[in-house]
Design a protein around this motif. Structure first.
Motif, PDB file in Angstrom:
ATOM      1  N   LEU A 133      -3.916  -0.159  -2.387  1.00 27.30           N
ATOM      2  CA  LEU A 133      -3.903  -1.241  -3.356  1.00 27.30           C
ATOM      3  C   LEU A 133      -5.182  -1.225  -4.192  1.00 27.30           C
ATOM      4  O   LEU A 133      -6.275  -1.008  -3.669  1.00 27.30           O
ATOM      5  CB  LEU A 133      -3.791  -2.592  -2.656  1.00 27.30           C
ATOM      6  CG  LEU A 133      -2.507  -2.885  -1.875  1.00 27.30           C
ATOM      7  CD1 LEU A 133      -2.577  -4.297  -1.310  1.00 27.30           C
ATOM      8  CD2 LEU A 133      -1.272  -2.723  -2.754  1.00 27.30           C
ATOM      9  N   LEU A 134      -5.025  -1.477  -5.487  1.00 27.26           N
ATOM     10  CA  LEU A 134      -6.146  -1.660  -6.386  1.00 27.26           C
ATOM     11  C   LEU A 134      -6.010  -3.029  -7.030  1.00 27.26           C
ATOM     12  O   LEU A 134      -4.891  -3.469  -7.349  1.00 27.26           O
ATOM     13  CB  LEU A 134      -6.163  -0.573  -7.463  1.00 27.26           C
ATOM     14  CG  LEU A 134      -6.252   0.890  -6.979  1.00 27.26           C
ATOM     15  CD1 LEU A 134      -6.174   1.844  -8.159  1.00 27.26           C
ATOM     16  CD2 LEU A 134      -7.537   1.119  -6.196  1.00 27.26           C
ATOM     17  N   ALA A 138      -2.387  -5.391  -7.938  1.00 27.88           N
ATOM     18  CA  ALA A 138      -1.924  -5.300  -9.322  1.00 27.88           C
ATOM     19  C   ALA A 138      -1.564  -3.864  -9.664  1.00 27.88           C
ATOM     20  O   ALA A 138      -0.660  -3.599 -10.465  1.00 27.88           O
ATOM     21  CB  ALA A 138      -3.001  -5.821 -10.279  1.00 27.88           C
ATOM     22  N   HIS A 139      -2.266  -2.923  -9.032  1.00 29.96           N
ATOM     23  CA  HIS A 139      -1.985  -1.501  -9.227  1.00 29.96           C
ATOM     24  C   HIS A 139      -1.924  -0.825  -7.855  1.00 29.96           C
ATOM     25  O   HIS A 139      -2.486  -1.320  -6.876  1.00 29.96           O
ATOM     26  CB  HIS A 139      -3.061  -0.846 -10.097  1.00 29.96           C
ATOM     27  CG  HIS A 139      -3.260  -1.514 -11.423  1.00 29.96           C
ATOM     28  ND1 HIS A 139      -2.393  -1.362 -12.473  1.00 29.96           N
ATOM     29  CD2 HIS A 139      -4.230  -2.367 -11.842  1.00 29.96           C
ATOM     30  CE1 HIS A 139      -2.809  -2.074 -13.491  1.00 29.96           C
ATOM     31  NE2 HIS A 139      -3.929  -2.702 -13.140  1.00 29.96           N
ATOM     32  N   LEU A 140      -1.256   0.318  -7.815  1.00 33.91           N
ATOM     33  CA  LEU A 140      -1.103   1.070  -6.565  1.00 33.91           C
ATOM     34  C   LEU A 140      -1.500   2.512  -6.808  1.00 33.91           C
ATOM     35  O   LEU A 140      -0.897   3.195  -7.654  1.00 33.91           O
ATOM     36  CB  LEU A 140       0.342   0.986  -6.071  1.00 33.91           C
ATOM     37  CG  LEU A 140       0.624   1.565  -4.681  1.00 33.91           C
ATOM     38  CD1 LEU A 140      -0.108   0.758  -3.612  1.00 33.91           C
ATOM     39  CD2 LEU A 140       2.129   1.562  -4.393  1.00 33.91           C
ATOM     40  N   GLN A 141      -2.523   2.964  -6.100  1.00 36.19           N
ATOM     41  CA  GLN A 141      -2.951   4.359  -6.202  1.00 36.19           C
ATOM     42  C   GLN A 141      -2.101   5.190  -5.257  1.00 36.19           C
ATOM     43  O   GLN A 141      -2.165   5.026  -4.030  1.00 36.19           O
ATOM     44  CB  GLN A 141      -4.440   4.448  -5.830  1.00 36.19           C
ATOM     45  CG  GLN A 141      -5.101   5.780  -6.204  1.00 36.19           C
ATOM     46  CD  GLN A 141      -4.796   6.902  -5.236  1.00 36.19           C
ATOM     47  OE1 GLN A 141      -3.884   7.698  -5.480  1.00 36.19           O
ATOM     48  NE2 GLN A 141      -5.531   6.959  -4.145  1.00 36.19           N
ATOM     49  N   LEU A 175       8.028   0.747  -2.888  1.00 30.69           N
ATOM     50  CA  LEU A 175       9.378   1.251  -3.139  1.00 30.69           C
ATOM     51  C   LEU A 175      10.201   0.385  -4.080  1.00 30.69           C
ATOM     52  O   LEU A 175      11.133   0.883  -4.723  1.00 30.69           O
ATOM     53  CB  LEU A 175      10.128   1.394  -1.803  1.00 30.69           C
ATOM     54  CG  LEU A 175       9.434   2.233  -0.725  1.00 30.69           C
ATOM     55  CD1 LEU A 175      10.301   2.300   0.515  1.00 30.69           C
ATOM     56  CD2 LEU A 175       9.106   3.630  -1.242  1.00 30.69           C
ATOM     57  N   ALA A 176       9.902  -0.900  -4.140  1.00 30.19           N
ATOM     58  CA  ALA A 176      10.721  -1.800  -4.961  1.00 30.19           C
ATOM     59  C   ALA A 176       9.847  -2.814  -5.691  1.00 30.19           C
ATOM     60  O   ALA A 176      10.037  -4.021  -5.562  1.00 30.19           O
ATOM     61  CB  ALA A 176      11.747  -2.509  -4.077  1.00 30.19           C
ATOM     62  N   PRO A 177       8.875  -2.347  -6.482  1.00 30.37           N
ATOM     63  CA  PRO A 177       7.948  -3.278  -7.139  1.00 30.37           C
ATOM     64  C   PRO A 177       8.631  -4.237  -8.107  1.00 30.37           C
ATOM     65  O   PRO A 177       8.131  -5.347  -8.323  1.00 30.37           O
ATOM     66  CB  PRO A 177       6.967  -2.344  -7.858  1.00 30.37           C
ATOM     67  CG  PRO A 177       7.709  -1.048  -8.032  1.00 30.37           C
ATOM     68  CD  PRO A 177       8.579  -0.941  -6.826  1.00 30.37           C
ATOM     69  N   ASN A 178       9.767  -3.836  -8.679  1.00 26.86           N
ATOM     70  CA  ASN A 178      10.471  -4.732  -9.598  1.00 26.86           C
ATOM     71  C   ASN A 178      10.938  -6.008  -8.919  1.00 26.86           C
ATOM     72  O   ASN A 178      11.111  -7.045  -9.574  1.00 26.86           O
ATOM     73  CB  ASN A 178      11.673  -4.010 -10.223  1.00 26.86           C
ATOM     74  CG  ASN A 178      11.245  -2.948 -11.221  1.00 26.86           C
ATOM     75  OD1 ASN A 178      10.104  -2.962 -11.696  1.00 26.86           O
ATOM     76  ND2 ASN A 178      12.138  -2.016 -11.521  1.00 26.86           N
ATOM     77  N   LYS A 193       0.760  -9.094  -6.594  1.00 21.62           N
ATOM     78  CA  LYS A 193      -0.478  -9.044  -5.826  1.00 21.62           C
ATOM     79  C   LYS A 193      -0.237  -9.578  -4.412  1.00 21.62           C
ATOM     80  O   LYS A 193       0.537 -10.513  -4.212  1.00 21.62           O
ATOM     81  CB  LYS A 193      -1.575  -9.857  -6.511  1.00 21.62           C
ATOM     82  CG  LYS A 193      -2.089  -9.235  -7.799  1.00 21.62           C
ATOM     83  CD  LYS A 193      -3.311  -9.987  -8.310  1.00 21.62           C
ATOM     84  CE  LYS A 193      -3.924  -9.307  -9.512  1.00 21.62           C
ATOM     85  NZ  LYS A 193      -5.150 -10.011  -9.982  1.00 21.62           N
ATOM     86  N   TYR A 194      -0.949  -8.984  -3.461  1.00 18.82           N
ATOM     87  CA  TYR A 194      -0.711  -9.335  -2.060  1.00 18.82           C
ATOM     88  C   TYR A 194      -0.962 -10.811  -1.782  1.00 18.82           C
ATOM     89  O   TYR A 194      -0.158 -11.467  -1.104  1.00 18.82           O
ATOM     90  CB  TYR A 194      -1.590  -8.485  -1.138  1.00 18.82           C
ATOM     91  CG  TYR A 194      -1.472  -8.920   0.315  1.00 18.82           C
ATOM     92  CD1 TYR A 194      -0.291  -8.700   1.023  1.00 18.82           C
ATOM     93  CD2 TYR A 194      -2.521  -9.574   0.951  1.00 18.82           C
ATOM     94  CE1 TYR A 194      -0.165  -9.116   2.342  1.00 18.82           C
ATOM     95  CE2 TYR A 194      -2.397  -9.993   2.270  1.00 18.82           C
ATOM     96  CZ  TYR A 194      -1.217  -9.758   2.956  1.00 18.82           C
ATOM     97  OH  TYR A 194      -1.077 -10.188   4.250  1.00 18.82           O
TER      98      TYR A 194
END
Length: 448
Positions: A133-134, A138-141, A175-178, A193-194
């Protein structure tokens, strides 16, 4: 192997989805379902991530369930990974050499068996599978994440929420960010965000560790119908009852020991603090208060259980599974019941010996006692040769208790499975186990 109708429908569900979670309960048949689905999509290169006990199960599973003759290899960090199917243990995801080998290939399919091992982004194994998590999520590396090296990913777990609704976040984020995005029409906020996910679907209490350090502790769930709606189409869950497996009957087994033994077990324990921690599910506080005295209590119970099991055998019981936690407790059970034949699995049992020990226990004339160290033997094995399981010691995790208890159930189990939690009558242990069983029963009710 002849599949059950639920395995065929489960395989169709997986095959129809690039990313999907199969959350069938233990013994419902997830291994066969996933392998049949792999055949449906004609996956040539398959990576299976599983437990130590599960490696042998999956290797045999491809021979039993697949119509294709794929080569199968268990990753050991030594040989090059050239087989069609590579099976790797969860701990190996923290091995740099093995991860380099896995990331060098493009996989048609990744199956993450017992995916609850990847429930926390702080864990290295979760990062190896789902990325890092970044900016709080908000973003995923994902440059070094296995899911990004696969055409499809199918997580499997019979306990998708081992501790709280927050456990669902890693697989959804990757796998399912939407499904985490806002939906104004339905009144859903963005929970990408977590922390937004955590506070939307969990009741959180801040726990003070020191004057300068507080951590969030989940004490319940909230907005759960909304979360279920977000998961619709991503998850498939069938219970043992759905496929005709009778659930175990749960009870306690009070053990009568001397007052001196109880005094030895309890020492200077703070009864009120222990029961309060059990009621709220505060496992860290339980560990702090009980500490090494858990082992002493376990040893006292083990000595009484030896006598109880001998009586059961004298009355006609054929086989029994004894679940425990501490090595010394296992040794007492082993020595006391050696005359009946004893096998089992603990943390030191080699991977290639685990399935052999299970098969020995299931064979005609084999050992009558199976000693199951809870964390080592709670997953991916079939102990339904016995219909009786005693928890000589318990785990504070409801997930571990559930997984272990379902080892004695199966499609072929013709007897009513019975699970008993051993307690020291008249002690704090009896009250503690009763409180833990109430929590365990509540979780089973929610997951029905």
């Amino acid at each position: 192997m002849t599949p059950f109708p639920t395995q065929l429908s489960g395989a169709a569900f997986l095959a129809a989805n690039r990313y999907a979670l199969l959350a069938d309960e233990p013994r419902v048949g997830k291994t066969g379902t996933a392998i049949i689905a792999a055949d449906y999509i004609m996956a040539a290169d398959v990576l299976v991530i599983t437990t130590a006990s599960g490696r042998g199960v999956w290797k045999r599973g491809f021979a039993d369930w697949s119509v294709f003759e794929r080569t199968v290899q268990i990753a050991d960090g030594k040989a090059a990974l050239t087989a069609n199917v590579v099976i790797v243990g969860w701990p190996s995801l923290t091995n740099a050499k093995i991860m380099a080998q896995l990331l060098a290939r493009r996989w048609n399919l990744v199956i993450s068996d017992e995916d609850h091992f990847a429930k926390n982004f702080d864990a290295k194994r979760t990062q190896a599978l789902y990325g890092q998590l970044l900016d709080g999520g908000a973003h995923l590396q994902n440059l070094t994440a296995l899911y990004a090296c696969a055409d499809r990913v199918w997580p499997l777990t019979g306990t998708p929420l081992p501790h709280s609704p927050a456990d669902m976040y890693p697989r959804l984020r990757a796998l399912a960010p939407n499904r985490l995005l806002a939906d104004e029409r339905r009144g859903w906020p963005d929970v990408t965000k977590y922390n937004d996910f955590l506070h939307r679907y969990c009741v959180v209490k801040m726990k003070k560790l020191s004057q300068f350090n507080r951590i969030p502790v989940v004490i319940g769930g909230r907005n759960l119908p909304e979360l279920r709606d977000r998961l619709e189409g991503f998850i498939l869950l069938r219970t043992q009852a759905d496929v005709g497996i009778r659930p175990p009957v749960y009870d306690t087994l009070p053990l009568i020991v001397s007052p001196a033994a109880i005094r030895r077990a309890e020492a200077d324990l703070d009864r009120s603090a222990i029961l309060a921690a059990a009621k709220t599910g505060d496992t860290k506080s339980l560990e702090m208060h009980l500490g090494p005295l858990r082992r002493i209590t376990g040893e006292i119970k083990a000595e009484a259980v030896v006598d109880a099991v001998k009586d059961e055998f004298a009355c006609g019981l054929d086989r029994i599974v004894l679940a425990y936690w501490h090595k010394d407790v296992g040794n007492i059970l082993l020595d006391g019941l050696a005359e009946f034949g004893v096998t089992g699995i603990d943390g030191s049992t080699p991977a290639d010996a685990r399935q052999k020990n299970v098969e020995a226990f299931s064979s005609e004339g084999g050992p009558r006692v199976f000693l199951a160290q809870i964390e080592a033997a709670g997953e991916s094995i079939d102990l339904s040769a016995s219909a009786v399981l005693y928890f000589v010691e318990t785990a504070f995790s409801p997930k571990s208790m559930k997984q272990m208890s379902l080892r004695v159930t199966n499609h072929t189990q013709k007897r009513q499975a019975v699970v008993k939690v051993c307690t020291l009558q008249g002690s704090i242990d009896e009250a503690l186990q009763a409180s833990l069983m109430r929590l365990w029963a509540a979780i089973r009710e929610v997951l029905k």
